[in-house]
Design a protein around this motif. Sequence first.
Motif, PDB file in Angstrom:
ATOM      1  N   VAL A 135       0.835  -1.202   0.000  1.00  0.00           N
ATOM      2  CA  VAL A 135       0.000   0.000   0.000  1.00  0.00           C
ATOM      3  C   VAL A 135       0.871   1.253   0.000  1.00  0.00           C
ATOM      4  O   VAL A 135       0.660   2.183  -0.804  1.00  0.00           O
ATOM      5  CB  VAL A 135      -0.959   0.008   1.211  1.00  0.00           C
ATOM      6  CG1 VAL A 135      -1.645   1.367   1.345  1.00  0.00           C
ATOM      7  CG2 VAL A 135      -2.021  -1.085   1.075  1.00  0.00           C
ATOM      8  N   LEU A 136       1.869   1.287   0.873  1.00  0.00           N
ATOM      9  CA  LEU A 136       2.734   2.463   0.965  1.00  0.00           C
ATOM     10  C   LEU A 136       3.578   2.635  -0.295  1.00  0.00           C
ATOM     11  O   LEU A 136       3.816   3.765  -0.741  1.00  0.00           O
ATOM     12  CB  LEU A 136       3.635   2.358   2.197  1.00  0.00           C
ATOM     13  CG  LEU A 136       2.918   2.330   3.551  1.00  0.00           C
ATOM     14  CD1 LEU A 136       3.929   2.324   4.693  1.00  0.00           C
ATOM     15  CD2 LEU A 136       1.967   3.490   3.705  1.00  0.00           C
ATOM     16  N   ARG A 137       4.014   1.529  -0.888  1.00  0.00           N
ATOM     17  CA  ARG A 137       4.792   1.620  -2.124  1.00  0.00           C
ATOM     18  C   ARG A 137       3.958   2.258  -3.223  1.00  0.00           C
ATOM     19  O   ARG A 137       4.451   3.129  -3.971  1.00  0.00           O
ATOM     20  CB  ARG A 137       5.263   0.225  -2.567  1.00  0.00           C
ATOM     21  CG  ARG A 137       6.204   0.240  -3.778  1.00  0.00           C
ATOM     22  CD  ARG A 137       6.376  -1.133  -4.373  1.00  0.00           C
ATOM     23  NE  ARG A 137       5.149  -1.612  -5.008  1.00  0.00           N
ATOM     24  CZ  ARG A 137       4.728  -1.218  -6.202  1.00  0.00           C
ATOM     25  NH1 ARG A 137       5.395  -0.293  -6.893  1.00  0.00           N
ATOM     26  NH2 ARG A 137       3.608  -1.716  -6.707  1.00  0.00           N
ATOM     27  N   ARG A 138       2.709   1.867  -3.342  1.00  0.00           N
ATOM     28  CA  ARG A 138       1.840   2.426  -4.383  1.00  0.00           C
ATOM     29  C   ARG A 138       1.535   3.900  -4.118  1.00  0.00           C
ATOM     30  O   ARG A 138       1.474   4.698  -5.057  1.00  0.00           O
ATOM     31  CB  ARG A 138       0.562   1.602  -4.491  1.00  0.00           C
ATOM     32  CG  ARG A 138       0.807   0.173  -4.965  1.00  0.00           C
ATOM     33  CD  ARG A 138      -0.470  -0.601  -5.194  1.00  0.00           C
ATOM     34  NE  ARG A 138      -0.184  -2.003  -5.508  1.00  0.00           N
ATOM     35  CZ  ARG A 138      -1.025  -2.827  -6.115  1.00  0.00           C
ATOM     36  NH1 ARG A 138      -2.231  -2.384  -6.486  1.00  0.00           N
ATOM     37  NH2 ARG A 138      -0.683  -4.074  -6.356  1.00  0.00           N
ATOM     38  N   ILE A 139       1.339   4.265  -2.849  1.00  0.00           N
ATOM     39  CA  ILE A 139       1.128   5.679  -2.537  1.00  0.00           C
ATOM     40  C   ILE A 139       2.377   6.482  -2.896  1.00  0.00           C
ATOM     41  O   ILE A 139       2.293   7.539  -3.529  1.00  0.00           O
ATOM     42  CB  ILE A 139       0.767   5.859  -1.051  1.00  0.00           C
ATOM     43  CG1 ILE A 139      -0.650   5.312  -0.767  1.00  0.00           C
ATOM     44  CG2 ILE A 139       0.842   7.340  -0.643  1.00  0.00           C
ATOM     45  CD1 ILE A 139      -1.032   5.336   0.699  1.00  0.00           C
ATOM     46  N   ASP A 140       3.536   5.980  -2.515  1.00  0.00           N
ATOM     47  CA  ASP A 140       4.788   6.685  -2.799  1.00  0.00           C
ATOM     48  C   ASP A 140       5.014   6.866  -4.294  1.00  0.00           C
ATOM     49  O   ASP A 140       5.574   7.876  -4.738  1.00  0.00           O
ATOM     50  CB  ASP A 140       5.978   5.932  -2.198  1.00  0.00           C
ATOM     51  CG  ASP A 140       6.034   6.043  -0.676  1.00  0.00           C
ATOM     52  OD1 ASP A 140       5.385   6.952  -0.134  1.00  0.00           O
ATOM     53  OD2 ASP A 140       6.727   5.220  -0.049  1.00  0.00           O
ATOM     54  N   SER A 141       4.565   5.890  -5.102  1.00  0.00           N
ATOM     55  CA  SER A 141       4.768   5.966  -6.551  1.00  0.00           C
ATOM     56  C   SER A 141       3.713   6.808  -7.245  1.00  0.00           C
ATOM     57  O   SER A 141       3.784   7.031  -8.459  1.00  0.00           O
ATOM     58  CB  SER A 141       4.766   4.553  -7.154  1.00  0.00           C
ATOM     59  OG  SER A 141       3.463   3.992  -7.130  1.00  0.00           O
ATOM     60  N   GLY A 142       2.707   7.267  -6.496  1.00  0.00           N
ATOM     61  CA  GLY A 142       1.634   8.060  -7.082  1.00  0.00           C
ATOM     62  C   GLY A 142       0.483   7.249  -7.628  1.00  0.00           C
ATOM     63  O   GLY A 142      -0.457   7.813  -8.202  1.00  0.00           O
ATOM     64  N   ASP A 143       0.516   5.925  -7.447  1.00  0.00           N
ATOM     65  CA  ASP A 143      -0.559   5.057  -7.934  1.00  0.00           C
ATOM     66  C   ASP A 143      -1.638   4.969  -6.862  1.00  0.00           C
ATOM     67  O   ASP A 143      -1.778   3.949  -6.179  1.00  0.00           O
ATOM     68  CB  ASP A 143       0.003   3.674  -8.266  1.00  0.00           C
ATOM     69  CG  ASP A 143      -1.068   2.706  -8.767  1.00  0.00           C
ATOM     70  OD1 ASP A 143      -2.176   3.172  -9.141  1.00  0.00           O
ATOM     71  OD2 ASP A 143      -0.790   1.483  -8.781  1.00  0.00           O
ATOM     72  N   LEU A 144      -2.414   6.047  -6.717  1.00  0.00           N
ATOM     73  CA  LEU A 144      -3.385   6.102  -5.630  1.00  0.00           C
ATOM     74  C   LEU A 144      -4.545   5.136  -5.848  1.00  0.00           C
ATOM     75  O   LEU A 144      -5.039   4.524  -4.896  1.00  0.00           O
ATOM     76  CB  LEU A 144      -3.896   7.536  -5.455  1.00  0.00           C
ATOM     77  CG  LEU A 144      -2.829   8.593  -5.120  1.00  0.00           C
ATOM     78  CD1 LEU A 144      -3.507   9.918  -4.805  1.00  0.00           C
ATOM     79  CD2 LEU A 144      -1.926   8.149  -3.987  1.00  0.00           C
ATOM     80  N   GLU A 145      -4.986   4.973  -7.089  1.00  0.00           N
ATOM     81  CA  GLU A 145      -6.062   4.006  -7.340  1.00  0.00           C
ATOM     82  C   GLU A 145      -5.579   2.600  -7.032  1.00  0.00           C
ATOM     83  O   GLU A 145      -6.305   1.792  -6.439  1.00  0.00           O
ATOM     84  CB  GLU A 145      -6.548   4.097  -8.789  1.00  0.00           C
ATOM     85  CG  GLU A 145      -7.719   3.166  -9.062  1.00  0.00           C
ATOM     86  CD  GLU A 145      -8.403   3.436 -10.391  1.00  0.00           C
ATOM     87  OE1 GLU A 145      -9.199   2.579 -10.824  1.00  0.00           O
ATOM     88  OE2 GLU A 145      -8.156   4.503 -10.980  1.00  0.00           O
ATOM     89  N   GLY A 146      -4.355   2.297  -7.419  1.00  0.00           N
ATOM     90  CA  GLY A 146      -3.800   0.992  -7.101  1.00  0.00           C
ATOM     91  C   GLY A 146      -3.653   0.785  -5.604  1.00  0.00           C
ATOM     92  O   GLY A 146      -3.865  -0.323  -5.093  1.00  0.00           O
ATOM     93  N   ALA A 147      -3.293   1.848  -4.888  1.00  0.00           N
ATOM     94  CA  ALA A 147      -3.163   1.751  -3.439  1.00  0.00           C
ATOM     95  C   ALA A 147      -4.508   1.456  -2.791  1.00  0.00           C
ATOM     96  O   ALA A 147      -4.615   0.610  -1.888  1.00  0.00           O
ATOM     97  CB  ALA A 147      -2.575   3.038  -2.877  1.00  0.00           C
TER      98      ALA A 147
END
Length: 261
Positions: A135-147
Amino acid sequence: MTLTSAANDLVAFDKRGDGPAIVFVAGAGPFRAIDPWTTETAERAAAAGLITIVYDRLGRGESVATGMLDLDRELAAIAALIDEAGGSAVLCGHSSGCTIALAAAVQGLPVDGLMLWEAPIGGQTGGAVPWTEEVLRRIDSGDLEGALTHYMKDMPPEWLADARRSPMWEAMVAGVVSYVADAQSLAWIESEPLRELLDGIRVPVEYLTGTHTFPMMLDAARAVVAAIPGATHRSVPGKDHAWEPAAMAAEVVRFVTRRSS
């Protein structure tokens, strides 16, 4: 009303009533404008003689915040709200708000008691640690929908399907940045055996489940009761991970007034 926490975050909240205090800690997603059930519960409990505080979690509603909204910042917000309530309070957590409330008690905040509504505690093999990392990796990468999708992956699939069809979907995606504290607290609760992690809690603890609930919540209730001396489990009218406000308010008043008597 608003206050500023020790972490310099603006926290928006509603405070009602007079007497012993309870602070409601929402789980992932809800805030006051979209959660009339908690507001009604707080209104009823305040009318029955309690101070009740319902607040917008950091990064939601009127608690505007930026940056990494981690567990430490959320606990600083709760500490400020407890101070606003008079210096001590019961915490009532909902879902992942329960693990945030447990972390507050373990870290020594002036918590008088804990009411835990359907805390999703899975034990050390529950998988929350790698799930949180993703979850945090996806937020950090800007993939909020994926998060958000990953955050909801173990929930009933119809919840995600309904969310995608909702006009609130885009707002939910943007708001996933406020789920960091939830994810971190869920990883923390699985970081050690529950009995060792919660061994220092010596305040009254009540794990609550709805009359129609998920099997894992009953498993979690047994685990919490076994881990914390004196903890109890009670059933309150509710379903689909939500409580009925009138019944919950009555339970809140019973618990808080009994604790403070």
